[in-house]
Design a protein around this motif. Structure first.
Motif, short mmCIF file in Angstrom:
data_model
loop_
_atom_site.label_atom_id
_atom_site.label_comp_id
_atom_site.label_asym_id
_atom_site.label_seq_id
_atom_site.Cartn_x
_atom_site.Cartn_y
_atom_site.Cartn_z
N VAL A 1 -23.72 -8.21 -12.83
CA VAL A 1 -22.45 -7.51 -12.96
C VAL A 1 -21.39 -8.48 -13.48
O VAL A 1 -21.50 -9.69 -13.31
N SER A 2 -20.39 -7.94 -14.14
CA SER A 2 -19.17 -8.69 -14.42
C SER A 2 -18.03 -7.86 -13.88
O SER A 2 -18.00 -6.64 -14.07
N THR A 3 -17.12 -8.48 -13.19
CA THR A 3 -16.00 -7.74 -12.60
C THR A 3 -14.69 -8.27 -13.15
O THR A 3 -14.56 -9.46 -13.43
N PRO A 4 -13.70 -7.41 -13.31
CA PRO A 4 -12.41 -7.86 -13.81
C PRO A 4 -11.83 -8.97 -12.93
O PRO A 4 -12.04 -8.99 -11.72
N GLU A 5 -11.12 -9.88 -13.56
CA GLU A 5 -10.44 -11.00 -12.91
C GLU A 5 -11.39 -12.08 -12.42
O GLU A 5 -10.99 -12.99 -11.71
N CYS B 1 -11.15 -10.10 -18.17
CA CYS B 1 -12.57 -10.01 -17.85
C CYS B 1 -13.35 -11.02 -18.68
O CYS B 1 -13.02 -11.29 -19.84
N ALA B 2 -14.40 -11.59 -18.07
CA ALA B 2 -15.30 -12.49 -18.79
C ALA B 2 -16.32 -11.68 -19.57
O ALA B 2 -16.84 -10.68 -19.07
N SER B 3 -16.62 -12.11 -20.79
CA SER B 3 -17.56 -11.39 -21.64
C SER B 3 -18.51 -12.39 -22.28
O SER B 3 -18.06 -13.37 -22.89
N PRO B 4 -19.83 -12.20 -22.16
CA PRO B 4 -20.77 -13.14 -22.76
C PRO B 4 -20.89 -12.94 -24.27
O PRO B 4 -20.82 -11.81 -24.76
N ALA B 5 -21.08 -14.03 -24.99
CA ALA B 5 -21.32 -13.93 -26.43
C ALA B 5 -22.68 -13.30 -26.69
O ALA B 5 -22.87 -12.61 -27.69
N ASP B 6 -23.64 -13.51 -25.80
CA ASP B 6 -24.99 -12.97 -25.91
C ASP B 6 -25.26 -12.13 -24.67
O ASP B 6 -25.32 -12.67 -23.56
N PHE B 7 -25.41 -10.81 -24.85
CA PHE B 7 -25.56 -9.94 -23.68
C PHE B 7 -26.91 -10.12 -22.98
O PHE B 7 -27.13 -9.59 -21.90
N ALA B 8 -27.84 -10.88 -23.60
CA ALA B 8 -29.08 -11.23 -22.90
C ALA B 8 -28.80 -12.13 -21.69
O ALA B 8 -29.65 -12.30 -20.83
N ARG C 1 -30.97 5.51 9.07
CA ARG C 1 -29.81 4.63 8.98
C ARG C 1 -29.49 4.40 7.51
O ARG C 1 -30.35 4.52 6.66
N ARG C 2 -28.28 4.02 7.27
CA ARG C 2 -27.87 3.74 5.90
C ARG C 2 -27.29 2.34 5.82
O ARG C 2 -26.49 1.95 6.65
N PHE C 3 -27.72 1.59 4.84
CA PHE C 3 -27.18 0.26 4.64
C PHE C 3 -25.86 0.41 3.89
O PHE C 3 -25.83 0.96 2.79
N PRO C 4 -24.74 -0.06 4.43
CA PRO C 4 -23.44 0.16 3.78
C PRO C 4 -23.29 -0.70 2.54
O PRO C 4 -23.88 -1.78 2.42
N SER C 5 -22.48 -0.23 1.60
CA SER C 5 -22.25 -0.99 0.38
C SER C 5 -20.78 -0.88 -0.03
O SER C 5 -20.03 -0.05 0.49
N LEU C 6 -20.39 -1.74 -0.95
CA LEU C 6 -19.01 -1.78 -1.43
C LEU C 6 -18.93 -1.20 -2.84
O LEU C 6 -19.88 -1.32 -3.61
N SER C 7 -17.81 -0.60 -3.16
CA SER C 7 -17.60 -0.04 -4.49
C SER C 7 -16.35 -0.67 -5.10
O SER C 7 -15.34 -0.84 -4.43
N GLU C 8 -16.47 -0.97 -6.39
CA GLU C 8 -15.37 -1.63 -7.08
C GLU C 8 -14.32 -0.61 -7.55
O GLU C 8 -14.66 0.42 -8.12
N VAL C 9 -13.06 -0.92 -7.31
CA VAL C 9 -11.94 -0.11 -7.76
C VAL C 9 -10.98 -1.02 -8.51
O VAL C 9 -10.49 -2.00 -7.95
N THR C 10 -10.71 -0.71 -9.78
CA THR C 10 -9.81 -1.53 -10.59
C THR C 10 -8.67 -0.66 -11.12
O THR C 10 -8.91 0.40 -11.70
N VAL C 11 -7.46 -1.11 -10.91
CA VAL C 11 -6.30 -0.41 -11.44
C VAL C 11 -6.04 -0.97 -12.83
O VAL C 11 -5.51 -2.07 -13.00
N VAL C 12 -6.45 -0.22 -13.83
CA VAL C 12 -6.38 -0.69 -15.22
C VAL C 12 -4.96 -0.62 -15.75
O VAL C 12 -4.46 -1.54 -16.38
#
Length: 874
Positions: free
Chosen positions: A222-226, A146-153, A817-828
């Motif tokens: 957001v930051s996502t794995p990989e 995963c990418a991680s920022p040095a400054d979370f700002a 009506r509902r606007f569809p969305s995606l959910s992240e699933v990560t196998v740790v």
């Protein structure tokens, strides 16, 4: 159906974010303390700054964040205001902010405004420069996962860069709903993103009344794995507005309104922005206005009146905050929301298919100019394998009766109605028949079904379980210093609630004879009791029944009958809403009693959850507890649910699901809420290491990222995140208490459950613009995205509704009506025995596997049951 999906997910190269800055204004401590003192705040309380966000949107619109923080480590906390990557210099920012503070003081603290403003102007209390310029470091680290920022700002920066790229852009061009996107005002955190609303909202004239609706684009970093880059997820929804009846004003819960407000040209001459600020109206404000008691107005109301007065808008004191006000570029719109009991939403709850592709093109065009590129995904599976690891209950009474028999064995299950409405018993019995089928015989109060299940059904009056509580004796607060009054009131409420619980328990003993452990009670309660949360017996009902070794559900009802919805809004009329509500309540009771939706399985399903409730949640609701934090391990093995809790001495307590409800409700578990953060995290991780079996049995364990990441850093998208090596209970440089590897037979799946951060999507060549399945980015091997289906009631009419544009006229234009969305699933952690795609498919199947409802939820079973146990902690 096409396998190509187009997510509203965009990433940016960190090298494009260099040379960006933060301007932070830290209020001098002397001025901050003077404002606190003027507000009657003690030293250990943070300053209240209600309404200040609105004034900043008007006078200092470059401010993005406002909160209480220290200017440097070890320094005293003070009021801070932050502008990220502003166009002005620090001196210009300071002047705008100090003018805004002066205006706000003049509105909310008029008797002290001159004195405090003089301190602000002459700098008597200042040490150093209140405004500082700080660079934002754009560096990212990469640990292979995963990418991680040095400054979370940096997260705040990319949220704002993306939001500003959309701000002022014209949406729905050349349609009746054309308008520009307006950015929301300053807020305390950008973690959940930045909202943009279309201005002006669209008007809807109906037979009953007039309403308005508009789109809301939420932009969240957001930051996502990989992924080596940081990203923004765009979630699109609808916000509805209309005239609010005063009967829908709760005594404690605020109603919010959106105010579209241009920056004042005299105060912020270089801005030219319109901000959408949020202000609240309350029942107390409405009550005081009707009696001319303006001296008791809330800060939000005083700020609102000043802004409207300066804008030249006339308003009626009696309806301020309840009725839309439109004039020039200023617009006030009270929000509609189902949580308040509003039954008619002019714009529905989503957007139809023709607009989804247009919104995607709109985002592509404007975000690309700011350096963002859309993330590519494709579907890799539409359905799961034919041989399923888990068999779930079908929607058949026979399956549910089998599950009940498995849960209760030879003991009769007991289902009790604590009745308040005359027709309650009839509706209750009909709902049981709808859920379980017709019994073969009913003798006295025992219902016997053909496959061996016996159910004891009892009806008794609700008595004190549905009666408003006595008010506290306010005379005992008279003469007590203002900053100590809350302690006296808390003590009085606690004593009153204790007496009420004792009375309810005594009533149970008198009215019901020999109730077995795990009995199920449905309480009918007049919804009018919810109007005064401080005297509402709702939580006390759950707590008392839990102490009586039962599980409870409460059905709120309107004694005058539910108001009929406008029939023109629905193409397919539904059956009696009461019937469905009681059926769902009965299913919820079965779930609370530990009935599992899984009947056969070749593996163990498990979950970790941390209950973490802030003190005084529930707005002083009767029976509400203070702060509470405790970890839970839940598992389902061969169709039976069990729970492991942390005892007061940190030893694990293994019990059934209903027993866990009782232990949490009665406080017989460890409470880590008031421990220091490091100690809390360590003890939770050590408990989870101990509670999770080491027997090598094939197990799939679910966690939710936001819930668990503070306790277990290995789930956090930072340098701690790593695949296939999860460390638990690290203290300093010492070895962890436990490490979980693929050889342990345990697979751990992390779900990201943050709706505002879930990207919406559109699918080519799809009639609905939605699709089922599992999706993957080209280079990812452990991180997937799954689509969330439409709730079943919405599927009935989705076929026609989603084909039609909002801009067309017709009866179906404003269907829900509902606007569809995606959910992240990560196998740790992936066990050596498991297949990656099989794990993700199982996860998606468990998201649709619940006893109480057929509506899809992001949290899979049994992780969902962990969330529901949080209710017992209240």
């Amino acid at each position: 159906m096409s396998g190509i999906i187009h997510p509203y997910l965009y990433e940016i190269d960190a090298s494009l974010l260099e040379n960006r800055t933060i301007v932070r204004y830290s209020m001098p401590s002397g001025i901050y303390n003077a404002i606190k003192e003027a507000q009657g705040m003690s030293a250990d309380h943070a300053m209240a700054f209600s309404g200040l966000q609105a004034v900043l949107g008007w006078a200092a619109p470059s401010v993005d964040l406002i909160g209480i923080a220290a200017s440097s480590p070890g320094a005293q906390k003070t009021l801070t205001m932050t502008a990220i990557d502003p166009a002005q210099s620090a001196d210009e920012m300071r002047r705008e902010i100090e003018v805004a503070i002066s205006i706000w003081l003049g509105i909310v603290l008029p008797e002290k405004a001159a004195e405090i403003t003089a301190m602000l102007n002459d700098g008597r209390s200042a040490r150093g420069t209140p405004c500082s310029v700080q660079p934002i470091r754009s560096a990212l680290s990469w640990n292979g996962a995963c990418a991680s920022p040095a400054d979370f700002a940096l997260f705040d920066l990319i949220s704002l860069i993306a939001a500003r790229a959309l701000e002022g852009r014209v949406l729905n061009r050349d349609t009746p709903d054309e308008g520009k996107l307006v950015l929301s005002g300053a807020q305390q955190s950008l973690y959940f993103g930045k909202a943009l609303l279309r201005h002006e909202p669209s008007r809807v004239d109906r037979k009953r009344s007039t309403g308005w609706w508009t789109e809301v684009f939420n932009v969240a970093a957001v930051s996502t794995p990989e992924s080596r880059n940081l990203r923004v997820a765009i979630n699109v929804g609808i916000r509805n507005f209309g005239e609010i009846h005063e009967a829908r004003l709760g005594r404690n819960r605020a109603r919010y309104m959106d105010v579209f407000l241009p920056a004042d040209s005299a105060l912020a001459p270089r801005s030219g922005r319109i901000r959408c600020i949020e202000l609240a109206t309350t029942r107390r404000d409405w009550w005081n206005a009707g009696r001319g008691q303006t001296e008791k107005e809330s800060a939000d109301r005083r700020v609102l009146k000043t802004i409207l007065g300066m804008s030249g808008l006339e308003f009626d004191e009696a309806t301020l905050g309840l009725t839309p006000l439109l004039g020039g570029s200023v617009g006030l719109y009270p929000r509609f929301g189902t949580v308040h009991g509003d039954q008619w939403a002019p714009g529905g709850t989503g957007v139809p298919h023709p607009e989804r592709e247009e919104y995607l093109a709109f985002l592509d065009k404007h975000l690309s100019t700011a350096g963002f590129t859309r993330v590519r995904m494709e579907r890799i599976a539409k359905r799961g394998p034919k041989e399923k690891l888990v068999t779930v209950l079908d929607n058949k009474p026979s399956d549910l009766k089998t599950a009940l028999s498995r849960r209760f064995g030879s003991n009769d299950a007991t289902l009790a109605l604590l009745q308040s409405r005359p027709t309650g018993a009839e509706v209750f019995d009909d709902a049981i028949r709808a859920v379980l089928g017709e019994p073969h015989s009913i003798i006295d109060d025992v219902w016997t079904f053909g496959d061996g299940l016996s159910l004891k059904v009892q009806h008794r009056p609700a008595g004190p379980f549905a009666q408003i509580l006595d008010p506290i004796d306010e005379s005992k607060v008279t003469g007590v210093p203002k900053h100590l009054q809350y302690k006296i009131r808390d003590s009085l409420r606690g004593e009153r609630d204790k007496v009420a619980r004792e009375g309810m328990a005594a009533y149970l003993d008198r009215t019901f004879q020999s109730l077995p452990p795990g009995w199920m009670g449905l309480v009918e309660m007049n919804e009018a009791l919810a109007e005064d949360a401080e005297r509402d017996p709702y939580l006390l009902t759950y707590q008392t029944i839990a102490r009586g070794k039962g599980v409870a559900q409460v059905r709120l009802y309107d004694p005058e009958g539910d108001q009929n919805l406008d029939s023109a809004s629905f193409e397919h009329p539904t059956s009696d809403t009461d019937s469905f509500a009681y059926q769902n309540a009965i299913l919820d009771l079965f779930r609370s009693a530990g009935v599992s939706p899984v009947k056969n399985q070749d593996l163990r399903l498990a979950a970790w959850w941390v209950i973490n409730l802030n003190g005084k949640s529930g707005e002083q609701q009767a029976g509400a507890k203070g702060g509470f934090c405790t970890p839970i391990y839940i598992e389902c093995d061969q169709g039976a649910i069990s729970v492991c809790l942390m005892g007061h001495n940190d030893d694990p307590i293994r019990c059934s699901y209903p027993e866990a409800v009782r232990l949490i409700a009665t406080g017989e578990v460890a409470n880590l809420k008031f421990k220091k953060a490091d100690e809390q995290s360590t003890r939770i991780a050590q408990f989870l290491a101990q509670a999770t079996p080491r027997d090598g049995k094939r197990t799939v364990l679910f966690v939710e990222a936001t819930n668990i990441r503070t306790a277990v850093p290995g789930f956090r998208n930072s340098g701690h995140f790593a695949f296939d090596r999860l460390q638990l209970g690290n203290v300093g440089g010492a070895a962890p208490v436990r490490e979980i590897f693929p050889s342990d037979g345990l697979s751990i799946v992390r779900i990201t459950d943050e709706p505002v951060k879930a990207p919406c999507y559109w699918v080519e060549q799809s009639v609905q613009g939605t699709t089922a399945g599992i999706f993957k980015e080209p280079n990812a091997t452990r991180t997937y995205w799954v689509s969330r289906g439409l709730p079943t009631p919405l599927q009935l009419s989705a076929g026609m509704a989603n084909k039609q544009s909002r801009h067309e006229q017709g009866a179906r234009q404003y269907k829900h009506r509902r606007f569809p969305s995606l959910s992240e699933v990560t196998v740790v952690v992936k066990s050596e025995h498991d297949d990656m795609l099989e794990l993700v498919t199982l996860t998606r199947a468990m998201m649709q596997c619940h006893i109480a409802t057929d509506e899809k939820t992001i949290l899979p079973f049994p992780l969902h049951e962990g969330l529901l146990l949080s209710g017992a902690a209240r």
